[in-house]
Design a protein around this motif. Sequence first.
Motif, PDB file in Angstrom:
ATOM      1  N   GLY A   1       0.826  -1.619   0.461  1.00 57.04           N
ATOM      2  CA  GLY A   1      -0.258  -2.303   1.200  1.00 57.04           C
ATOM      3  C   GLY A   1      -0.525  -1.690   2.414  1.00 57.04           C
ATOM      4  O   GLY A   1      -0.080  -0.321   2.717  1.00 57.04           O
TER       5      GLY A   1
ATOM      6  N   GLU B   1      -6.405  -0.772   0.655  1.00 61.79           N
ATOM      7  CA  GLU B   1      -5.361  -0.526   0.040  1.00 61.79           C
ATOM      8  C   GLU B   1      -5.437   0.462  -1.430  1.00 61.79           C
ATOM      9  O   GLU B   1      -4.991   1.714  -1.576  1.00 61.79           O
ATOM     10  CB  GLU B   1      -4.528  -1.778  -0.597  1.00 61.79           C
ATOM     11  CG  GLU B   1      -4.292  -2.486   0.478  1.00 61.79           C
ATOM     12  CD  GLU B   1      -5.178  -3.680   0.772  1.00 61.79           C
ATOM     13  OE1 GLU B   1      -4.811  -4.564   1.509  1.00 61.79           O
ATOM     14  OE2 GLU B   1      -6.297  -3.453   0.463  1.00 61.79           O
TER      15      GLU B   1
ATOM     16  N   TYR C   1      -5.100   4.843  -1.479  1.00 62.05           N
ATOM     17  CA  TYR C   1      -4.170   5.112  -2.358  1.00 62.05           C
ATOM     18  C   TYR C   1      -4.817   6.223  -3.328  1.00 62.05           C
ATOM     19  O   TYR C   1      -4.316   7.226  -3.420  1.00 62.05           O
ATOM     20  CB  TYR C   1      -3.854   3.678  -3.294  1.00 62.05           C
ATOM     21  CG  TYR C   1      -3.016   4.490  -4.564  1.00 62.05           C
ATOM     22  CD1 TYR C   1      -1.777   5.036  -4.673  1.00 62.05           C
ATOM     23  CD2 TYR C   1      -3.860   4.291  -6.062  1.00 62.05           C
ATOM     24  CE1 TYR C   1      -1.169   5.323  -5.755  1.00 62.05           C
ATOM     25  CE2 TYR C   1      -3.268   4.486  -7.071  1.00 62.05           C
ATOM     26  CZ  TYR C   1      -1.900   5.070  -6.819  1.00 62.05           C
ATOM     27  OH  TYR C   1      -1.294   5.167  -8.303  1.00 62.05           O
TER      28      TYR C   1
ATOM     29  N   PHE D   1      -1.349  -5.211  -4.970  1.00 63.85           N
ATOM     30  CA  PHE D   1      -0.697  -4.953  -3.585  1.00 63.85           C
ATOM     31  C   PHE D   1      -0.616  -6.236  -2.890  1.00 63.85           C
ATOM     32  O   PHE D   1      -1.199  -7.254  -3.419  1.00 63.85           O
ATOM     33  CB  PHE D   1      -1.627  -3.971  -3.056  1.00 63.85           C
ATOM     34  CG  PHE D   1      -3.147  -4.334  -2.936  1.00 63.85           C
ATOM     35  CD1 PHE D   1      -3.506  -5.159  -1.888  1.00 63.85           C
ATOM     36  CD2 PHE D   1      -3.933  -4.028  -3.811  1.00 63.85           C
ATOM     37  CE1 PHE D   1      -5.033  -5.613  -1.951  1.00 63.85           C
ATOM     38  CE2 PHE D   1      -5.336  -4.214  -4.066  1.00 63.85           C
ATOM     39  CZ  PHE D   1      -5.683  -5.379  -2.733  1.00 63.85           C
TER      40      PHE D   1
ATOM     41  N   LYS E   1      -0.003 -11.492  -3.232  1.00 68.65           N
ATOM     42  CA  LYS E   1      -0.239 -10.587  -3.991  1.00 68.65           C
ATOM     43  C   LYS E   1      -1.704 -10.427  -4.432  1.00 68.65           C
ATOM     44  O   LYS E   1      -2.338 -11.657  -4.963  1.00 68.65           O
ATOM     45  CB  LYS E   1       0.356 -10.536  -5.258  1.00 68.65           C
ATOM     46  CG  LYS E   1       0.483  -9.387  -6.351  1.00 68.65           C
ATOM     47  CD  LYS E   1       1.346  -9.647  -7.507  1.00 68.65           C
ATOM     48  CE  LYS E   1       2.717  -9.421  -7.122  1.00 68.65           C
ATOM     49  NZ  LYS E   1       3.718  -9.527  -8.393  1.00 68.65           N
TER      50      LYS E   1
END
Length: 524
Positions: A121, A444, A448, A484, A490
Amino acid sequence: MEILSCHSAPCCKLVNLGGTSVHKSSGSSQAKLPGSRNNRILCARIGSKLGSSGYSNLDDFCTKNFGRHEGSRSLTAFKGSANVNSKALSESYNGYVIDGKEGVGDISERGDLITQILIPGLPDDSNDDSGAQISSCFWEWKPKLTVHYEKSGCENVNSPPVLFLPGFGVGSFHYEKQLKDLGRDFRVWAVDFLGQGMSLPFEDPAPQSKKELDSERNDFSWGFGDETEPWANELVYSIDLWQDQVRYFIEQVIGEPVYIVGNSLGGFVALYFAACNPQLVKGVTLLNATPFWGFLPNPSRSPSLARIFPWAGTFPLPAFVRKLTEFVWQKISDPRSIGEVLKQVYADHSTKVDKVFSRILETTQHPAAAASFASIMFAPQGQLSFSEALSRCQMSNVPICLMYGKEDPWVRPVWGLQVKRQLLEAPYYEISPAGHCPHDEVPEVVNYLLRGWIGNLESKGSVTLPLLDDPENIQYGTTKDLEFVREGSKKSVRVHFYGSRFSLWNRIRSYVKSRFEALEINSR
């Protein structure tokens, strides 16, 4: 280069190479590119929190205001903590398969079961992790043309530099989530284009006379006079100006080739810049890049056609443009209009936009904002089209990565797919649900994927691209659900990677196949 003042912790120093001042990170051994002229930089610390209006999401906001790569080797077991160490992630760019589970009813368009991957996160203040510190700076490029930018991670002296370019109507503030998160692993910059954000002029480019000011009584009077100041004689807020701005910024402030990331208009500028200056670019990431910009013909490309138009974005504004600008500006700068636009471009209405809204509204209240908007709208097209810039990048072997929000109402997925058809080897990640600004809506996921893509290039391919655990996926593509934790809850986002054998026919065929197989499973 002269430092006017600096309120942030010292993280950079000035060196002199043969009489030319350059900006250099402390302790860095990397080669720098000397600038051609002395410039001034003003730095100030931005707090970890810029303040909030208290709106929890887009629907609430509008209502109140208007009426893994899943790695073959896991670095560590996930033990219930929502905060996955990003430093560890940056070493191999792996994600985590959640308990090895795959959704039985979830099937990709190739007919494969879709794997769920847990990714880190964002930095979370509640866990004493505020992320990288952001500094706000001003760089005087030319007399009276001062560029605002933000930076983070300059203590990461041996890490790759990353430069973010904003979309139309926003600024570096739109990349706060990248500056805080990616600034822990990279050296990160985000600029405001001239004529936007905090790079609006500090002085009136075409002042009105006292008589004009008394008679018109408007709040956006800068640029509405009849005579232009000498420094603004040839000023046009065009894509060619922004391309030059980025070039000098990289040469004089960053001092070395960069990974450049652009959203919307910023994506066009990033590609255009890379096509003209491939020696300054390590790679380009397009985030829902607009495939066109400018309505009027470029005088270099179409001189005869350009002569038909009496005005092309220079100062002062002609009388008929002033009237039109006043009318249009009152509409688009209205807080309700801004709120509606944000609601259009964000697919997930639970996204908090109060900071973005307040910063956009703040920009519209600048006295030069209306005239700058008119200059941008009437500026000529660039000397290269989007397609031509893409071809030049291809010829120069500039690495390109595509990350597009699937639910974008403006730059629809078909535009990203067209780029993919031209660059079959370019990684293309389609993110859903996500709209026009995936970096702010699902940071996020974008962070990533950026970490993984940069890691792949920096390692010369020894680190695999995100989501490509199976070599076959490079050719045929794959679909993953990235999960995430955000603010204790979530969330899940689906990402489809288009392989090098992508074709529209294969896309349709695999979709039909997946529907039949899903029906079969559900009927058992």
